[in-house]
Write an enzyme that holds these catalytic residues in place. Structure first.
Site, mmCIF file in Angstrom:
data_model
loop_
_atom_site.group_PDB
_atom_site.id
_atom_site.type_symbol
_atom_site.label_atom_id
_atom_site.label_comp_id
_atom_site.label_asym_id
_atom_site.label_seq_id
_atom_site.Cartn_x
_atom_site.Cartn_y
_atom_site.Cartn_z
ATOM 1 N N GLU A 28 0.810 -1.539 -0.155
ATOM 2 C CA GLU A 28 -0.268 0.094 0.186
ATOM 3 C C GLU A 28 1.026 1.311 -0.051
ATOM 4 O OE1 GLU A 28 -2.306 -3.311 1.719
ATOM 5 O OE2 GLU A 28 -0.412 -2.466 2.224
ATOM 6 N N PRO A 58 14.121 -11.532 1.527
ATOM 7 C CA PRO A 58 12.489 -12.408 1.997
ATOM 8 C C PRO A 58 10.902 -10.670 2.775
ATOM 9 C CG PRO A 58 14.216 -12.599 2.882
ATOM 10 C CD PRO A 58 14.486 -12.075 2.152
ATOM 11 N N ARG A 59 9.727 -11.484 2.166
ATOM 12 C CA ARG A 59 9.225 -10.262 2.649
ATOM 13 C C ARG A 59 9.336 -9.455 4.243
ATOM 14 N NH1 ARG A 59 5.418 -7.245 0.009
ATOM 15 N NH2 ARG A 59 3.549 -6.212 1.184
ATOM 16 N N MET A 69 16.140 -3.238 3.699
ATOM 17 C CA MET A 69 14.679 -3.205 3.533
ATOM 18 C C MET A 69 15.146 -1.980 2.695
ATOM 19 S SD MET A 69 12.117 -4.516 5.890
ATOM 20 C CE MET A 69 10.696 -3.344 5.396
ATOM 21 N N GLY A 70 13.789 -2.332 1.665
ATOM 22 C CA GLY A 70 14.110 -0.901 0.434
ATOM 23 C C GLY A 70 15.389 -0.774 -0.095
ATOM 24 N N ASN A 99 2.946 -7.747 -5.429
ATOM 25 C CA ASN A 99 2.642 -6.649 -6.367
ATOM 26 C C ASN A 99 4.193 -6.783 -7.601
ATOM 27 O OD1 ASN A 99 2.550 -4.572 -8.724
ATOM 28 N ND2 ASN A 99 2.658 -2.955 -6.905
#
Length: 445
Positions: free
Chosen positions: A76, A285-286, A327-328, A353
């Protein structure tokens, strides 16, 4: 001006029961939220410092009287990023606040927007926490993404005459029967929104079937198509290339993986490696709390593994697999790879996505679980940019074709990028719908 709306007796009664259940389960929620604070060292301080925000204990330096954009998690945040940037630019006189529900979403929002916006967690949906949160923040407008329906937040916003709009709203045909069973509650909840901006024709029709008033409802298409490349991601991709891969390397990325998907992709990788000796894999990994577990899974499979977070050394270019435990960095991985697996699709999570990969014109494979983005998945699949399969052998066979014939891989990737270009414009359409409720005093042109 918000039209007067009086919630039904059934809605109010169910909201009281919902609140009572939340109160009873608060110790469990507290434990779960604490568990999810297992983050990389660079972000753990931020997460622990902000844990109190779950209960509306806000920092003293918070700036009120602005626009609040709530994004549940990473997907989101990505979908709303261009809208948020528009608000930051054109409403510079107002503080823009981005809230998230998940820790990964909070870290991702921080990485994307830095100090351009205020970052906070949305408090637990209890009347006293939401009431305090809204009292301190005093937003002029609240924008909620996709399918976030928090009854107490909606009620408190209505009582304070704060317009609330559901943007990039999604209601799949698979979910509609469940919503219809609880329509005595869901219908009045949705009628709290000033506008509902549907991301597809099917979502528009489903919201209409559920009982959303037609004057509330707008078809604005999917903001996930309004993706843009970022120079910072290109720089990260170059850093990864220089550190981990030589000029001969072909790179497969396993993106946004969940439990079980790393083992699946290890089998795919081992199958492909028999024919492609220079093939390497990046695993992303998510959830950051799984980084250590995924490292052990990859090592147990007999693969040499390098962690992106580890100190740089001269042996970095010797690994079979690079674990992206930062992250990112996902878009940088897409820019660098030859082809990609999109996670959350072998694990029954609905698929993540795929458009982020299409932005870089790379071909993709997914598992059968695609209920989060069914129309996007079907469109990409129909155009030939995405293959959906169930088994290791199916995935390996398709990836083998793309790795052995780069021209075919490039053609499939370009078809995905064309899908993005043909369907962009949702942010502009959403802003047109929001025009009556945007706080325009002293707004910048």
């Amino acid at each position: 001006m918000i039209k007067p709306y009086k919630p039904t007796f059934i809605f109010t009664a169910i909201r009281y029961m919902y609140t009572a259940m939340l109160l009873v389960s608060l110790p469990l929620l507290f434990a779960l939220m604490r568990k999810k604070l297992r983050l990389p060292v660079s972000h753990s301080g931020m997460a622990h410092r902000r844990f109190k925000e779950r209960f509306a204990l806000m920092p003293k330096n918070i700036k009120p009287n602005g626009i609040l954009v709530h994004c549940a998690s990473v997907g989101e945040v990505n979908a709303a990023q261009n809208l948020v940037r528009y608000l930051v630019k054109h409403f510079a006189h107002l503080p823009i606040t981005v809230t998230t529900s998940s820790t990964t979403g909070a870290v991702h929002a921080f990485n994307l927007f830095k100090d351009g916006v205020q970052h906070h967690y949305l408090p637990v949906d209890l009347p006293f926490t939401i009431g305090r949160f809204l009292k301190v923040l005093s937003p002029k407008l609240v924008l909620v993404t996709e399918v976030e329906i928090w009854p107490n937040m909606l009620t408190k916003c209505r009582q304070r005459k704060i317009p609330v709009c559901l943007i990039n709203a999604r209601l799949s045909s698979q979910s509609l029967p469940t919503y219809m069973r609880y329509r005595a509650f869901m219908r009045p909840a949705l009628r709290h929104f000033t506008f509902v901006c549907a991301q597809s024709q099917s979502s528009y029709d489903n919201f209409l079937s559920l009982g959303v008033y037609k004057p509330q409802l707008r078809l604005t298409q999917n903001m996930k198509f309004d993706l843009t490349a970022d120079a910072a991601d290109t720089q990260k991709a170059q850093e990864l290339r220089h550190r981990f891969f030589d000029d001969k390397a072909q790179i497969l990325v396993a993106a946004s993986t969940h439990d079980g998907e790393e083992k699946f992709m290890v089998e795919v990788y081992k199958t492909l490696r028999k024919e492609f000796e220079h093939l390497c894999m990046m695993v992303v990994p998510r959830h950051p709390h799984r980084f250590d577990d995924v490292y052990l899974i990859l090592k147990a499979a007999g693969l040499s593994v390098q962690r992106a977070s580890a100190a740089v050394n001269d042996k970095d270019q010797t690994a079979d697999v690079v674990l992206i435990d930062k992250m990112g960095w996902l878009k940088a991985c897409y820019e660098l790879c030859s082809c990609a697996f999109i996670g959350g699709s072998i694990a029954p999570k609905g698929g993540h996505n795929a458009l982020e990969c299409a932005l870089y014109a790379k071909p993709m494979v997914m598992g059968p679980s695609t209920f989060n983005n069914p129309s996007i998945t079907q469109y990409l699949q129909t155009q030939g940019a995405l293959f959906v399969g169930e088994s290791v052998s199916q995935h390996a066979e398709v990836l083998k074709t793309w790795l052995s014939e780069p021209a075919l891989a490039n053609e499939a990737g370009m078809k995905g990028k064309e899908v993005l270009e043909r369907n962009s414009g949702a942010v502009e359409a959403t802003l047109q719908v929001l025009e009556p409720v945007l706080p325009h005093e002293h707004a910048q042109a």
